[in-house]
Every structure is written in C-alpha cells, then in structure tokens.
Design a protein around this motif. Structure first.
Motif, short mmCIF file in Angstrom:
data_model
loop_
_atom_site.label_atom_id
_atom_site.label_comp_id
_atom_site.label_asym_id
_atom_site.label_seq_id
_atom_site.Cartn_x
_atom_site.Cartn_y
_atom_site.Cartn_z
N PRO A 187 25.80 18.76 48.40
CA PRO A 187 26.98 18.58 47.54
C PRO A 187 26.99 19.54 46.35
O PRO A 187 28.05 20.06 45.97
N LEU A 188 25.82 19.77 45.77
CA LEU A 188 25.75 20.68 44.63
C LEU A 188 26.09 22.10 45.05
O LEU A 188 26.82 22.82 44.35
N ARG A 189 25.60 22.53 46.21
CA ARG A 189 25.88 23.87 46.69
C ARG A 189 27.36 24.05 47.03
O ARG A 189 27.95 25.10 46.76
N VAL A 190 27.97 23.03 47.62
CA VAL A 190 29.41 23.10 47.93
C VAL A 190 30.22 23.25 46.64
O VAL A 190 31.17 24.05 46.57
N LEU A 191 29.84 22.51 45.61
CA LEU A 191 30.54 22.59 44.33
C LEU A 191 30.36 23.96 43.70
O LEU A 191 31.32 24.56 43.19
N VAL A 192 29.15 24.49 43.74
CA VAL A 192 28.89 25.82 43.18
C VAL A 192 29.65 26.88 43.96
O VAL A 192 30.22 27.82 43.38
N CYS A 193 29.71 26.75 45.29
CA CYS A 193 30.45 27.71 46.11
C CYS A 193 31.94 27.67 45.77
O CYS A 193 32.58 28.72 45.66
N PHE A 194 32.49 26.48 45.60
CA PHE A 194 33.91 26.35 45.23
C PHE A 194 34.18 27.01 43.88
O PHE A 194 35.14 27.77 43.72
N VAL A 195 33.30 26.74 42.91
CA VAL A 195 33.46 27.35 41.59
C VAL A 195 33.34 28.87 41.69
O VAL A 195 34.11 29.62 41.06
N GLY A 196 32.40 29.35 42.52
CA GLY A 196 32.21 30.79 42.66
C GLY A 196 33.41 31.48 43.28
O GLY A 196 33.82 32.56 42.83
N VAL A 197 34.02 30.87 44.31
CA VAL A 197 35.18 31.47 44.96
C VAL A 197 36.38 31.48 44.01
O VAL A 197 37.10 32.48 43.91
N VAL A 198 36.60 30.37 43.30
CA VAL A 198 37.70 30.32 42.33
C VAL A 198 37.48 31.34 41.23
O VAL A 198 38.40 32.06 40.81
N TRP A 199 36.24 31.43 40.74
CA TRP A 199 35.91 32.38 39.68
C TRP A 199 36.12 33.82 40.15
O TRP A 199 36.65 34.65 39.40
N LEU A 200 35.73 34.11 41.41
CA LEU A 200 35.92 35.45 41.96
C LEU A 200 37.40 35.78 42.08
O LEU A 200 37.84 36.88 41.72
N THR A 201 38.19 34.82 42.55
CA THR A 201 39.63 35.05 42.72
C THR A 201 40.32 35.30 41.38
O THR A 201 41.13 36.23 41.25
N VAL A 202 39.99 34.50 40.37
CA VAL A 202 40.61 34.65 39.05
C VAL A 202 40.18 35.96 38.39
O VAL A 202 41.03 36.71 37.85
N CYS A 203 38.89 36.27 38.44
CA CYS A 203 38.39 37.47 37.77
C CYS A 203 38.93 38.74 38.41
O CYS A 203 39.33 39.69 37.71
N THR A 204 38.95 38.81 39.75
CA THR A 204 39.45 40.02 40.40
C THR A 204 40.95 40.18 40.19
O THR A 204 41.44 41.32 40.09
N ALA A 205 41.67 39.06 40.10
CA ALA A 205 43.10 39.16 39.81
C ALA A 205 43.35 39.73 38.42
O ALA A 205 44.24 40.55 38.21
N ALA A 206 42.53 39.31 37.46
CA ALA A 206 42.67 39.81 36.10
C ALA A 206 42.27 41.28 36.00
O ALA A 206 42.95 42.09 35.35
N VAL A 207 41.17 41.64 36.68
CA VAL A 207 40.70 43.03 36.62
C VAL A 207 41.69 43.97 37.31
O VAL A 207 41.81 45.15 36.95
N GLY A 208 42.42 43.46 38.30
CA GLY A 208 43.37 44.30 39.02
C GLY A 208 44.46 44.88 38.15
O GLY A 208 45.07 45.89 38.53
N TYR A 209 44.72 44.30 36.98
CA TYR A 209 45.76 44.81 36.09
C TYR A 209 45.25 45.95 35.20
O TYR A 209 46.05 46.59 34.51
N LEU A 210 43.95 46.21 35.20
CA LEU A 210 43.43 47.30 34.38
C LEU A 210 43.78 48.65 34.99
O LEU A 210 43.93 48.78 36.21
N LYS A 211 43.88 49.63 34.14
CA LYS A 211 44.19 50.98 34.59
C LYS A 211 42.96 51.60 35.23
O LYS A 211 41.84 51.44 34.75
N ASP A 212 43.16 52.32 36.34
CA ASP A 212 42.05 52.95 37.03
C ASP A 212 41.35 53.95 36.11
O ASP A 212 42.00 54.72 35.39
N GLY A 213 40.02 53.94 36.20
CA GLY A 213 39.24 54.84 35.38
C GLY A 213 37.82 54.34 35.23
O GLY A 213 37.43 53.31 35.80
N PRO A 214 36.98 55.08 34.48
CA PRO A 214 35.58 54.69 34.32
C PRO A 214 35.42 53.30 33.70
O PRO A 214 34.51 52.55 34.08
N TYR A 215 36.30 52.96 32.75
CA TYR A 215 36.17 51.65 32.11
C TYR A 215 36.41 50.52 33.11
O TYR A 215 35.68 49.52 33.12
N LYS A 216 37.42 50.69 33.97
CA LYS A 216 37.71 49.66 34.96
C LYS A 216 36.55 49.50 35.92
O LYS A 216 36.18 48.38 36.30
#
Length: 460
Positions: A187-216
């Motif tokens: 149960p703990l691993r399933v919860l951590v996996c769910f949090v990880g997938v949601v966190w990955l989806t949110v973070c990559t969506a936010a990073v996708g708005y950055l301008k391409d370059g070394p900083y991104k």
C-alpha cells in the motif's frame, strides 16, 4: 472520533511523503534502503542454512540401511548441491558450429540442385539430429524469456518445494515477510507511485512552458531526477553506479534490456531522450508527460517499422548538441537478466559516438524481468511492488567508435560483447524477436547451405 483517528494516520503519512520528496529533490540518501537490503541478505542466508540442514536430515532418515554410509552421505551432498543450484547450470553443451552467424549475409540464391552423385551416409546428419534433441531438452532461446532461476530460495519465488513449511522458524519468517510485503510495503509503494506520477505530470507540464535553452535543460535535469527518484522509492530501488566518469552527455547510449524499469534506473542518475513506440495506458501517461519537458522520439506502430524514417529522426536528434543523449535498447525486447541477445544494427548506422551501459539486477530480491507476453504492465507493477526490493548495478563503459571498414553489424556485435562481459551476462547471437515470431528464412538457408557443403566435402 473517526476524523481524529484519520488525522492521526494521515498527518504522519503526509509528513513522510513530503520528507521523501525532499530527499529525492536534493538527490540524497539516508541509508534506509541499504540497511534494509543488508538485513534481507542475513535472513536469506539463515534460511539457506536452515533449508540445507532440514534437507540433509530428511535425506538421512529416508536412506536405505543396507546402503554404504559413505555412499549415502555422497548422495545427500549431491542432492543438496542440485537443490541449492536450482538447475542454474546448463544440462548440455552445444556445438558452436551449428549456431547461425548473424554477420553473414543470406545467400541470394538457394542451393541449386545438381546431378552429381553424392554418397550419403546417415551418420553425416547425426550432428543435426543431436542439435535438435538438445533444443528439445533445453531450449537456449525460450529459456531467456522465462524468470531467472535462483541458487537459493529468497522466501518470495513461487515454487512447489514448499520450503516455507520445512521448519517452524522458516514458516514464521515467511509469514512475517508476507505480512510486511502485502500489508505494509505494497500500500505504501502504491501511494508513493501515485504521488510520483502526479508529481511528474505536474512538473513536466510546468517546465514545458519554459523557453528552450541551457536554463531549461538544467531545470529539466533537476526535475526529472527528482521525479524519478520518487518513483524509484515505489519499488525500493537500490542502484549502484560504477565508472561515472563515462556517463554519456550526448550522442547515443545503448544498454541491455530487462525491463521498463531500465529507463527509471538510468534516469535517476542522468537525463536521456527516449525512442520507442507510442503506448497507451500507464506507459502512455509517462510518455506524454516526458514529451512536454524534453525531446523524445515516439513512433506509431506503422512508423516504427520504417527503418529509414527511424534513422533520419535519430540523425536529426544526434546532430543537435543541445539535445540530451538518446537511450536505445538495441535488443528490441526484454531478456531475463541472464544474457544479451542480438543487437539491431539501426542505431549503429547513424554514426558518431556510442556509449555502452551494462545493467545487471540482483535476482535475490525480486525478478525485474518483464514477460510482456504473459503479464500486462499493471500485473508487472503489482509483482514489483510485492517483491522485497529492486537491487541493481549500472556500469558506464568507455565510449566506442565505429572503426574504419567495420560494418554496422560487426560494430553492434562488438558493443554487445563488451556489455555482456561487464555485466556478467551470456553473449548470444540469437535474435530476441524469436520471442514473438518464427525464425527468419535466411537463417534456415544458412544452415541448409552449411549442411550441403558438409555433404559435398565428405563425398570428395
């Protein structure tokens, strides 16, 4: 009253998950997983000794009194030796002369019939009969797509030997382990996996708005390292990286393939672009999330069979120095962590530098191999989350270059042999696609030509 009890449960759990994300974000470890793995090793060793002792006692009690004592003891030792190895050693040794040579092109024309008389003796085909019987007894290809056999029981592997009931101490340890894996860890691993997938989806969506370059790219590297670090916690991954000075920074990175977890294992240490077929379901969610943050190459089923299109997309990616290294598994399918099978030549025709990586999992803690023909992705994740842990070693090997006059097939075989040697894997010439399809006609023709040449040479 109920709300008070729930708050007592959720507050510590929320604090634990927040602490886990923070540790992953700063790429640090507090040593809990390694201590957990060391404890498991001690338990496995205790179980091995207990099983061997109980087996010897059972063998001694069942001995024939008329049998000589020395002979009886020898039989007990032999039985224990076979049981301890669990059939890991091969039953037969094949003649290499009958194996197909992948680097040889298929004959353009079949062997033409001739009116010359050939004296044929039945004994001339006995080598082929022997090879056929050997393949029936122990198939060297099919066995690579089954779970890896263990030398010792890890209180996890499904078996009909019923070791868990060999003594009351082993039974107690097995019951406690079952409770911990299914009631606490899963149960703990399933919860951590769910949090990880949601966190990955949110973070990559936010990073996708950055301008391409070394900083991104710096932000993407940090975000993906953090997200995959959280996902690695969902399977209690303990990863050891060797020769980090050879870590790829551009070009093409090739590795042996055991499981989709291979991507997670490598992405925890560095950022890669991925190439592969588009998927639906759980893998599709991850693919779409990754595509928002960094350049990846995803193909539809029909496009993936177009070699020229794949090669062109690879060349475009490698030619841009700002792109991260692209990760490729040239075997094209998952192998069971015991060997490396034929590398497809496509990624070795592009040109440039190749960074080999060898990945070897420790099967004592869990079977990382994904048999996609037998288990769905969700079934596979269930098996991973109910195992003890995923422990593996990763070796970054020195970059390799295609030599002058060397064909793409020879270059692929040279890289494959280096990976197999470093990972302690068996280097096989067989195509991993034999898992899904019949042998190619060209391979049969090679054997027919070889057999015809033998008959001609023997008749002269």
């Amino acid at each position: 009253m109920i709300s008070a009890l729930l708050s007592i449960f959720w507050i510590p759990l929320g604090g634990f998950l927040s602490f886990l994300v923070f540790i992953s974000a700063i790429n640090k470890s507090i040593g809990v997983r390694k201590a957990y793995v060391n404890l498991l090793l001690r338990i496995f060793e205790y179980g091995r000794v207990s099983i061997e002792t109980a087996s010897k006692e059972n063998q001694i009690f069942s001995r024939n009194p008329k049998t000589d004592d020395k002979q009886g003891v020898q039989l007990v030792d032999d039985a224990d030796s076979k049981e301890a190895t669990n059939g890991v050693a091969p039953l037969i040794t094949r003649d290499a002369v009958l194996l197909p040579q992948a680097q040889e092109p298929a004959p353009e024309k079949p062997v033409s019939s001739t009116k010359d008389e050939i004296n044929f003796d039945f004994e001339k085909c006995l080598d082929y009969v022997k090879s056929g019987v050997e393949a029936i007894i122990e198939d060297d290809v099919t066995s690579r797509f089954e779970a890896e056999e263990l030398k010792n029981w890890n209180m996890l592997t499904r078996t009909n030997r019923h070791y868990e009931f060999i003594s009351w101490k082993i039974t107690l340890i097995w019951m406690v382990g079952f409770f911990i894996r299914y009631v606490f860890l899963m149960p703990l691993r399933v919860l951590v996996c769910f949090v990880g997938v949601v966190w990955l989806t949110v973070c990559t969506a936010a990073v996708g708005y950055l301008k391409d370059g070394p900083y991104k790219r710096q932000v993407v590297n940090k975000v993906l390292s953090m997200c995959f670090g959280v996902l690695s916690s969902a399977i209690s991954a303990v990863i050891t990286y060797h020769n980090e000075e050879n870590r790829p920074s551009s070009g093409i990175c090739v590795a042996n393939h055991t499981s989709p977890i291979d991507v997670l294992v490598l992405m925890c240490d560095s950022t890669y672009s991925l190439i592969g077929q588009r998927h639906g379901g759980f893998l599709g969610v991850l693919q779409r999330a990754l595509a928002r943050a960094s350049p990846h190459i995803w193909f539809e089923r029909g496009e993936a069979k177009d070699r020229h299109l794949v090669a062109e997309r690879l060349k475009q990616h490698v030619s841009d120095p700002n792109n991260p290294p692209i990760l490729i598994f040239p075997e094209g399918t998952c192998i069971n962590n015991t060997s490396v099978m034929q590398f497809k030549k496509g990624s070795f025709e592009v040109g440039g530098v190749i960074y080999p990586v060898a990945i070897k999992y420790d099967p004592r803690f869990g079977d990382a191999f994904w048999n996609s023909a037998k288990y769905s992705m969700m079934q596979y994740l269930y098996m991973m989350m109910t195992s003890w842990a995923i422990v593996c070693d990763v070796w970054y090997l020195p970059p390799m270059y295609r030599q002058e006059g060397e064909s793409a097939i020879d270059f692929a075989n040279r890289v494959k042999s280096v990976i197999a040697k470093q990972g302690g894997l068996i280097d096989l010439v067989w195509d991993g696609q034999l898992k899904r399809m019949k042998p190619k006609k060209e391979w049969k023709e090679i054997q027919q030509v070889e057999f015809a040449n033998r008959l001609k040479s023997d008749s002269t």
